[in-house]
Write an enzyme that holds these catalytic residues in place. Structure first.
Site, PDB file in Angstrom:
ATOM      1  N   CYS A 114      45.749  46.943  30.691  1.00 33.36           N
ATOM      2  CA  CYS A 114      44.459  46.401  30.694  1.00 33.36           C
ATOM      3  C   CYS A 114      43.527  47.091  31.792  1.00 33.36           C
ATOM      4  CB  CYS A 114      44.392  45.161  30.445  1.00 33.36           C
ATOM      5  SG  CYS A 114      42.893  43.977  30.076  1.00 33.36           S
ATOM      6  N   CYS A 115      43.988  46.614  33.202  1.00 35.64           N
ATOM      7  CA  CYS A 115      43.115  47.003  34.304  1.00 35.64           C
ATOM      8  C   CYS A 115      43.049  48.574  34.359  1.00 35.64           C
ATOM      9  CB  CYS A 115      44.024  46.642  35.525  1.00 35.64           C
ATOM     10  SG  CYS A 115      43.761  44.857  35.536  1.00 35.64           S
ATOM     11  N   CYS A 198      38.211  39.552  36.105  1.00 35.88           N
ATOM     12  CA  CYS A 198      37.794  39.137  34.855  1.00 35.88           C
ATOM     13  C   CYS A 198      38.224  37.552  34.644  1.00 35.88           C
ATOM     14  CB  CYS A 198      38.653  39.869  34.113  1.00 35.88           C
ATOM     15  SG  CYS A 198      38.139  41.585  34.019  1.00 35.88           S
ATOM     16  N   CYS A 201      41.718  36.337  34.092  1.00 35.56           N
ATOM     17  CA  CYS A 201      42.747  36.676  35.110  1.00 35.56           C
ATOM     18  C   CYS A 201      42.475  36.063  36.347  1.00 35.56           C
ATOM     19  CB  CYS A 201      43.107  37.905  35.047  1.00 35.56           C
ATOM     20  SG  CYS A 201      43.488  38.685  33.225  1.00 35.56           S
ATOM     21  N   CYS A 225      44.497  45.543  40.980  1.00 31.81           N
ATOM     22  CA  CYS A 225      44.043  45.979  39.412  1.00 31.81           C
ATOM     23  C   CYS A 225      44.630  47.270  39.357  1.00 31.81           C
ATOM     24  CB  CYS A 225      42.644  45.741  39.131  1.00 31.81           C
ATOM     25  SG  CYS A 225      41.440  46.769  40.110  1.00 31.81           S
TER      26      CYS A 225
END
Length: 239
Positions: A114-115, A198, A201, A225
């Site tokens: 995702c990062c 985010c 998280c 990240c």
């Protein structure tokens, strides 16, 4: 030998330099980098307290210094609003965002992926499009367990210098600088956050580690990240 080539002991600098000496050193690092890399020096602004300090320091060196912001679809509304306020004041800050399709709740099943998609890839695009040869960050070696091995000047990607001008600052010194020079900060800090990311998280944490509220319950807990740990230039791309 200039500061960009220094081999000073960071632990000693953290403990022995006073606030003014650290500010002066940071300004000198940015000034030397700007004189060497000119428009190739670009500030990465995460909109966190540390980035806002580096951005303000850079503006003191030269109002011509540019920067970029990477945002994501998962940033809190307070951060999005703060971003608009900062960009309105500083239009030389370019915003990058990935609109790639990703699986639902990828941040839960594979936070690293995702990062990589939402944060690392836009940074790589910024580096390419803005023709960055030296990027300044708000990294600090006192910030957490994953940030103790950085240097004030690094070349983790060949041909791309990373400048960490406030690397030796303590958390309290960042807040001292922001208060002294009335630098605006993200309103989420007023709610108790010490490190911002985010929304899914990032949590309020009272742990000693500033970043302990990041990615709680995952293998990334308190980690990174990927922007500071993964390659930002593709081999053979000519970037």
């Amino acid at each position: 030998m200039g500061l960009l080539d220094n081999k000073d002991d960071l632990k000693e600098l953290v403990e022995k330099l006073n606030f003014k000496e650290k500010v002066d050193r940071s300004l000198a690092l940015i000034d030397e980098a700007y004189r060497k890399y000119k428009d190739g020096l670009v500030v990465a602004n995460s909109l966190g307290k540390d980035s806002m300090a580096v951005w303000d320091l850079s503006k003191k060196v030269s109002p011509k210094i540019k920067g970029f912001i990477v945002t994501t679809r998962f940033k809190p509304k307070q951060t999005k609003q703060f971003m608009q306020e900062v960009v309105t004041r500083y239009p030389e800050l370019k915003v990058y965002e990935s609109h790639a399709e990703i699986p639902p709740e990828l941040y839960k099943t594979d936070p690293d992926k995702c990062c990589e998609i939402l944060k690392v890839e836009p940074v790589k695009r910024a580096v390419e499009e803005m023709q960055v040869t030296c990027w300044a960050t708000g990294l600090r070696c006192t910030e957490g367990r994953t940030r103790t091995d950085y240097k004030e000047v690094e070349e983790r990607d060949k041909g791309l210098i990373k400048l960490n001008p406030i690397l030796i600052w303590e958390e309290r010194e960042v807040w001292q600088y922001l208060a002294l020079y009335q630098v605006p900060v993200n309103p989420l800090y007023g709610e108790g956050y010490r490190s911002l990311g985010c929304a899914p998280c990032t949590h309020i944490s009272s742990g000693e580690n500033e970043r302990s509220g990041r990615w709680i319950g995952t293998s990334k807990c308190g980690g990174e990240c990927g922007i500071h740990t993964r390659p930002l230039k593709d081999a053979g791309s000519g970037i």
